[in-house]
Design a protein around this motif. Structure first.
Motif: not given
Length: 110
Positions: A100-110
């Protein structure tokens, strides 16, 4: 890494070769099996703006990371369509939080 179920992104929309900046919304929902997640992207654009660019039913979204995805309207666009038209990607199934983080980095909290 922690993922969230909705996030906004900024990118561009390519309608018939005309590229314009756009904001989009990424939405992730767990599937019934509990092991996978379904993700799709939505873009809301003005009907008249789309019609002026020759849009009929499909365009290309260029996401923040440069990836390109087809977005489509539910129906062909004409003057009877709502003033705001929702374009969506086809849902994608993701197997893990890492994917999920690889394909949709927008969804990852940094």
């Amino acid at each position: 890494m922690t993922s969230i179920n909705q996030a906004d992104g900024t990118g561009a929309i390519d309608v018939g070769g005309t590229v314009s900046p756009v904001s989009y919304h990424v939405i992730a929902r767990p599937l019934d099996d509990g092991a996978r997640t379904s993700v799709h992207i939505e873009v809301s654009l003005p009907r008249d703006w789309l019609m002026a660019r020759g849009f009929k039913s499909e365009a290309v979204l260029i996401r923040e990371d440069g990836s390109r995805q087809s977005v489509h309207a539910e129906d062909h666009l004409d003057a009877t369509a709502p003033l705001s038209v929702l374009l969506t990607t086809s849902p994608e199934s993701v197997a893990s939080e890492s994917e999920l983080g690889q394909r949709f980095p927008e969804l990852v909290l940094h």
